[in-house]
Design a protein around this motif. Structure first.
Motif, short mmCIF file in Angstrom:
data_model
loop_
_atom_site.label_atom_id
_atom_site.label_comp_id
_atom_site.label_asym_id
_atom_site.label_seq_id
_atom_site.Cartn_x
_atom_site.Cartn_y
_atom_site.Cartn_z
N VAL A 20 -9.43 50.83 -14.12
CA VAL A 20 -9.30 52.25 -13.80
C VAL A 20 -7.85 52.71 -13.93
CG1 VAL A 20 -11.30 52.25 -12.28
CG2 VAL A 20 -9.02 51.82 -11.31
N LEU A 32 -12.48 56.47 -13.91
CA LEU A 32 -12.99 56.27 -12.54
C LEU A 32 -14.19 57.17 -12.28
CD1 LEU A 32 -12.72 54.98 -9.75
CD2 LEU A 32 -11.10 56.80 -9.15
N LEU A 46 -15.40 54.88 -2.94
CA LEU A 46 -14.20 55.65 -3.30
C LEU A 46 -13.86 56.67 -2.22
CD1 LEU A 46 -12.03 56.36 -5.39
CD2 LEU A 46 -13.66 57.99 -6.39
#
Length: 368
Positions: A20, A32, A46
Motif C-alpha cells: 500500500v 488501499l 482500517l
C-alpha cells in the motif's frame, strides 16, 4: 495521520503490507481503497486504525483554536460513526448518485465498479439527508456552491456563532404566525433531542418533542417545543451552562408554569426555559422534573391531541382565534398567555377524561 514517518502509516502497513506504499514512501490511497472497499472486514480494520487517530488530532486542533472561532470538521463517515450529536449543526453537501459516479470516474480516475463499491460502503443518501440540519445542493457549478456557502455563512453560521459567544437566544421578532403542519418537524426535533441527550447523559433522563409541532397534521408556529426531563431542578440548574454551550441559553426572567386545575401550588409547576441560539431553527426547551405536574401535562396533552381528532380541531380553532387577536404583536408572549384560559378551563378536564378512559400513564425512569 498517515504521512510518511507517522505511527498511523506504520500501523496501516503492518495491517495491509508494504504493497500500500507508493514509490515515494507515502500511502498509495487508490491501492488501499481497492483493498478495503467491498471488503467489510478489511474496511473495519482500517477504520479501527485511522478513526481514533483522527479524532484525537481533531480534538487537539479544536482545543487550540482561538476563542469564538467557528470550527468546521469535514467528516466523510459522520453518519456511519454516529458523530452528528456532537456538533451544533450538521451540513451535508449533496448530489444525485449518477452525478457522483460521473465525478468519481472523471476526476478521481476510478473505474465504475470501484466508484459503486465506494458508495455502497457508505451511508445511503437518505440517511445522510436525514442527519442534515443544512443541505447544500452540489449538482451545479462550483461558483453556485460557493455562493450558497457565502449565503449560509452570512445569514446563519456567523450569527449563530455570535449568539453562542454571547450566550444569547436568537431573536424572534413579530407576533404569532401559524403555518401548515410540516412533516419534517419530527425529524428536526429528533436531531436536536439527540444533541441534548449527549450534553450530560447522566443528568438528562429524556428529551421529548411536545407541543403543536409534535402532533401530525396540526398547524402551528414554526417553533419546536422540546421537554428535557431531569430528576429535580437542581439538576436543571447544573445543566444550564452545558445547555448554553450546546446552543440553548436560558431565557432571561422565566418563572414557573401557570398552575392548572387541581394543582394550586405554583412551585410544583416550576421549570427552566431555554431557547435556541440558531437563527434558523427556533426552539423552546422546557426543562422539567420527572413527575412534576407541568411535565405530566405536556406529555399527556400531546398524546391526547395525537389520539383525538376532535381535540385537535378544537385546539386549532382556539389557536387561530388567538393568532388573529395578536397577529400585530411584537412577540408571541400575549398569544401564549391568551390560550391559558382554554388550557385550564376547556382542555384540562377533557384531557383527564381521555387519560382515564385510555389508561394513559406517563413514562417512569429507573434510578441511575
Amino acid at each position: 495521520m498517515v504521512e510518511p514517518g507517522t505511527p498511523g502509516l506504520a500501523r496501516v502497513v503492518e495491517a495491509f503490507s508494504a504493497s500500500v506504499l507508493a514509490a515515494d514512501g507515502g500511502l498509495d490511497r487508490p491501492r488501499l481503497g481497492a483493498l478495503v472497499f467491498g471488503n467489510p472486514e478489511r474496511l473495519a480494520v482500517l477504520n479501527g486504525i485511522i478513526h481514533p487517530l483522527v479524532r484525537e488530532r481533531a480534538a487537539a486542533l479544536a482545543a487550540a483554536a482561538p476563542k469564538g472561532a467557528v470550527l468546521v470538521q469535514d467528516i466523510p463517515l459522520l453518519v456511519e460513526t454516529g458523530q452528528g450529536p456532537s456538533f451544533h449543526l450538521v451540513l451535508v453537501v449533496d448530489a444525485p448518485e449518477d452525478l457522483r459516479l460521473q465525478r468519481m470516474i472523471e476526476h478521481r480516475k476510478m473505474s465504475a465498479d470501484d466508484a459503486r463499491s465506494r458508495i455502497a460502503a457508505q451511508a445511503s443518501r437518505e440517511d445522510r439527508l436525514a442527519a442534515a440540519d443544512v443541505v447544500l445542493d452540489n449538482a451545479g457549478t462550483k461558483d453556485e456552491l460557493r455562493d450558497a456557502v457565502d449565503l449560509l455563512w452570512r445569514h446563519r453560521l456567523a450569527p449563530y456563532a455570535e449568539n453562542l459567544a454571547k450566550r444569547r437566544i436568537a431573536a424572534r421578532p413579530g407576533g404569532p404566525v401559524l403555518t401548515a403542519a410540516n412533516p419534517g418537524w419530527a425529524q428536526q426535533a429528533a436531531r436536536i433531542a439527540a444533541r441534548l441527550l449527549a450534553v450530560a447523559p447522566r443528568e438528562v433522563l429524556a428529551v421529548d418533542h411536545i407541543g403543536s409541532t409534535a402532533v401530525p397534521g396540526l398547524d402551528a408556529k414554526d417553533v419546536l417545543d422540546l421537554q428535557l426531563t431531569v430528576r429535580d431542578l437542581a439538576a436543571a440548574d447544573r445543566l444550564e451552562p452545558l445547555l448554553a454551550e450546546a446552543g440553548f441559553p436560558r431565557w432571561p426572567g422565566t418563572g414557573p408554569d401557570n398552575p392548572k386545575p387541581g394543582q394550586p401550588d405554583p412551585a410544583a409547576w416550576d421549570k427552566r426555559v431555554h431557547g435556541s441560539a440558531d437563527p434558523d431553527r427556533a426552539v423552546n426547551l422546557h426543562v422539567r422534573a420527572a413527575g412534576s405536574p407541568g411535565w405530566r401535562y405536556a406529555l399527556c396533552f400531546r398524546d391526547w391531541l395525537r389520539d383525538d381528532a376532535a381535540a385537535r380541531a378544537d385546539y386549532l380553532t382556539e389557536k387561530r382565534k388567538a393568532a388573529r387577536r395578536h397577529g400585530v404583536d411584537k412577540s408571541t408572549a400575549a398569544y401564549a398567555a391568551d390560550k391559558e384560559g382554554w388550557f385550564t378551563g376547556y382542555a384540562a378536564p377533557r384531557m383527564e377524561e381521555w387519560a382515564t378512559h385510555t389508561g394513559w400513564q406517563p413514562p417512569s425512569y429507573a434510578a441511575p
